[in-house]
Write an enzyme that holds these catalytic residues in place. Structure first.
Site, PDB file in Angstrom:
ATOM      1  N   PHE A 196     -94.359 -17.207  -1.644  1.00 34.93           N
ATOM      2  CA  PHE A 196     -93.494 -17.527  -0.497  1.00 34.93           C
ATOM      3  C   PHE A 196     -93.424 -19.042  -0.386  1.00 34.93           C
ATOM      4  CE2 PHE A 196     -92.314 -18.717   3.745  1.00 34.93           C
ATOM      5  CZ  PHE A 196     -91.353 -17.789   4.112  1.00 34.93           C
ATOM      6  N   ASP A 222     -98.289 -25.501  -3.882  1.00 33.00           N
ATOM      7  CA  ASP A 222     -97.822 -25.270  -2.519  1.00 33.00           C
ATOM      8  C   ASP A 222     -99.064 -24.986  -1.672  1.00 33.00           C
ATOM      9  OD1 ASP A 222     -96.976 -24.296  -0.108  1.00 33.00           O
ATOM     10  OD2 ASP A 222     -95.302 -23.138  -0.921  1.00 33.00           O
ATOM     11  N   LYS A 232     -97.707 -27.145   7.953  1.00 28.34           N
ATOM     12  CA  LYS A 232     -98.537 -26.342   8.852  1.00 28.34           C
ATOM     13  C   LYS A 232     -99.652 -27.150   9.517  1.00 28.34           C
ATOM     14  CE  LYS A 232     -97.587 -21.770   6.848  1.00 28.34           C
ATOM     15  NZ  LYS A 232     -96.832 -21.091   7.877  1.00 28.34           N
TER      16      LYS A 232
HETATM   17  N1  PLZ Z   1     -95.048 -22.359   1.619  1.00 27.46           N
HETATM   18  C1  PLZ Z   1     -97.124 -21.167   1.133  1.00 27.46           C
HETATM   19  O1  PLZ Z   1     -96.825 -20.066   3.731  1.00 27.46           O
HETATM   20  C2  PLZ Z   1     -94.646 -20.700   5.510  1.00 27.46           C
HETATM   21  C3  PLZ Z   1     -93.634 -18.301   7.077  1.00 27.46           C
HETATM   22  C4  PLZ Z   1     -93.201 -17.803   8.374  1.00 27.46           C
HETATM   23  P1  PLZ Z   1     -92.175 -23.664   6.803  1.00 27.46           P
HETATM   24  N2  PLZ Z   1     -95.328 -19.490   5.816  1.00 27.46           N
HETATM   25  C5  PLZ Z   1     -95.011 -18.867   7.081  1.00 27.46           C
HETATM   26  C6  PLZ Z   1     -91.837 -17.172   8.220  1.00 27.46           C
HETATM   27  O2  PLZ Z   1     -91.754 -15.950   8.374  1.00 27.46           O
HETATM   28  O3  PLZ Z   1     -90.899 -17.909   7.923  1.00 27.46           O
HETATM   29  C7  PLZ Z   1     -94.809 -21.283   4.144  1.00 27.46           C
HETATM   30  C8  PLZ Z   1     -95.889 -20.939   3.315  1.00 27.46           C
HETATM   31  C9  PLZ Z   1     -95.977 -21.505   2.043  1.00 27.46           C
HETATM   32  C10 PLZ Z   1     -94.005 -22.711   2.385  1.00 27.46           C
HETATM   33  C11 PLZ Z   1     -93.861 -22.193   3.662  1.00 27.46           C
HETATM   34  C12 PLZ Z   1     -92.695 -22.633   4.476  1.00 27.46           C
HETATM   35  O4  PLZ Z   1     -93.108 -23.436   5.523  1.00 27.46           O
HETATM   36  O5  PLZ Z   1     -92.869 -24.762   7.560  1.00 27.46           O
HETATM   37  O6  PLZ Z   1     -92.129 -22.354   7.537  1.00 27.46           O
HETATM   38  O7  PLZ Z   1     -90.846 -24.084   6.298  1.00 27.46           O
END
Ligand code: PLZ
Length: 439
Positions: free
Chosen positions: A157, A255, A284
């Site tokens: 993700f 990431d 985050k």
């Molecule tokens: N990379 C590894 O976990 C965001 C998503 C919430 P943003 N994870 C939570 C949702 O349902 O949208 C995440 C991540 C990893 C990138 C992201 C993206 O980070 O700050 O949400 O853009």
């Protein structure tokens, strides 16, 4: 010690059913104002927080095992962070770093350069979110290598923008109906030991047969797949992948958006595997709750981009920078990176045996304060989404916020804030155990 104001809630308290009447009323308003596309894990409306506690409009106090998806590692409204934001907000709220600079931005970049893996010379710049950090690592990697291709992985993700949604592996709910997707993205298997898929040799075999390595700028990889279900790759997988990339001039992009800032018991999860990425994306927990993302990388890679090639209006805004510096100071001064290891030990001591005692639990895994419980059917392997939902609901009803995750929607994820007390951690685990046994 943490100087959280005395009035900050510190204990679980249930005054109504969950969600309570006020939350239900607000939910009706929310439904009229906000589309269903923006989903909700637990529809209680929050009014304030304490260490490991969220208080809702009905006066209920829930134990927080979610940290806003690993965003409040240093605590929600951590005192140093609140103070830093207040002070900065009173001085100036914005100039745009590209118009007139300020020192907070430089200091955050210096801290990122120090803290991220590797002692080579680094540069950083700041953006607003995890997705924007990933967008930018890809821009930089393409620029520096002159190659178009990007490799991403199953169960990954990376965000919800066009490019990061394309990099994301899971179709529903992230991709369905939102195409066409960005070109030049290749997908390879991610190591998933419980499911026996994506051994290093398989991953490399797919890469070697499906992509022209000399046209690939970077692989973008989570050291532990968070949204994908807290999937911890087999030992050596990440290092093996990085080695394969190095031999082919492909940049390794970690990431660390979800795994960063102490979550796994190291500052960054790559450290555990002794992998030094060329580029690191963060967000985050960097901002302690305020939006900020970081793009950090080897000096020569980062410096290759022409002046004006990257940036943005809000990237590294002054309040977010103040919050980030105070967050990092809090993680350091309260020993929270170490604390994540202790949390992990406590959780695994309590839950580690569940896979052999509760039929619907296939595996409990994780690192530090990032733990996943994977639910399976009677055959011990078929993902059981329903059981996951039942346990989730029982926890929520009892005042414990836990999150779901997983490509198959069959994982419960524990991401408690690292400031959580032993008592709240234990109480949360009691609730979870009861919910599991009842499942
Ligand atoms: N990379 C590894 O976990 C965001 C998503 C919430 P943003 N994870 C939570 C949702 O349902 O949208 C995440 C991540 C990893 C990138 C992201 C993206 O980070 O700050 O949400 O853009």
């Amino acid at each position: 010690m943490n100087a959280t104001p005395d009035e900050a809630p510190r204990q679980r308290r249930l005054l109504t059913e969950i969600p309570g009447p006020r939350s239900r009323e607000l939910w009706a308003r929310r439904e009229r104002a906000i589309p269903q596309g923006v989903s909700t894990t637990l529809p209680v409306f929050v009014v304030r927080a304490g260490p490991g506690i969220l208080e809702d409009v009905d006066g209920n106090r829930l134990i927080d095992f979610g940290s806003g998806i690993s965003t409040t590692n240093a605590g929600n409204s951590a005192p140093l962070v609140v103070e830093a934001i207040r002070e900065q907000a009173g001085l100036f709220t914005h100039t745009c770093f590209q118009v007139t600079p300020y020192v907070g931005y430089v200091e955050v970049c210096e801290r990122l350069n120090q803290l991220t893996p590797g002692d080579h010379e680094k540069r950083s710049f700041l953006v607003n979110s995890g997705a924007e950090a990933i967008e930018n690592v890809v821009k930089v990697a393409r620029y520096a290598t002159g190659r178009p291709g990007i490799v991403a992985f199953d169960h990954g993700f990376h965000g919800r923008t066009l490019l990061t949604m394309t990099l994301t592996g899971k179709e529903m709910p992230y991709k369905r109906g939102f195409g066409p997707f960005a070109p030049d993205v290749h997908r390879a298997p991610y190591s998933y030991p419980f499911r026996g898929t994506g051994h290093l040799a398989d991953t490399i075999a797919v890469l070697e047969t499906t992509v022209a390595a000399d046209e690939v700028a970077a692989v973008v990889v989570e050291p532990i797949a968070g949204e994908g279900g807290v999937v911890v790759p087999e030992p050596g997988w990440l290092a093996g992948l990085a080695g394969w990339c190095r031999e082919r001039g492909i940049l390794v992009v970690a990431d660390e958006v979800q795994t960063g800032f102490g979550r796994t018991g190291d500052w960054f999860a790559c450290e555990h595997e002794e992998v030094v990425p060329d580029l690191v994306a963060t967000a985050k927990s960097l901002g302690g709750g305020l939006p900020i993302g970081g793009v950090t990388g080897r000096a020569e890679v980062m410096d290759s981009v022409h002046p004006g090639g990257v940036g943005g209006t809000f990237g590294g805004n002054p309040a977010s920078c103040a919050a980030a510096l105070a967050t990092i100071r809090t993680l350091e001064s309260e020993g929270l990176v170490e604390r994540a290891r202790v949390i992990g030990e406590v959780v695994m001591a309590r839950l580690g045996k569940l896979a052999s005692t509760v039929a619907s639990v296939g595996e409990v895994r994780g690192r530090g304060a990032m733990v996943g419980i994977e639910f399976v059917g009677d055959d011990g392997i078929t993902p059981d989404r329903e059981a996951t939902g039942r346990v989730l609901r029982r926890c929520h009803e009892a005042g414990l916020l836990v999150l779901s995750a997983g490509t198959f929607g069959n994982v419960i994820r524990l991401l408690p804030p690292l400031v959580i007390s032993d008592e709240l951690l234990d109480e949360g685990l009691d609730i979870l155990e009861r919910a599991l046994v009842a499942s």
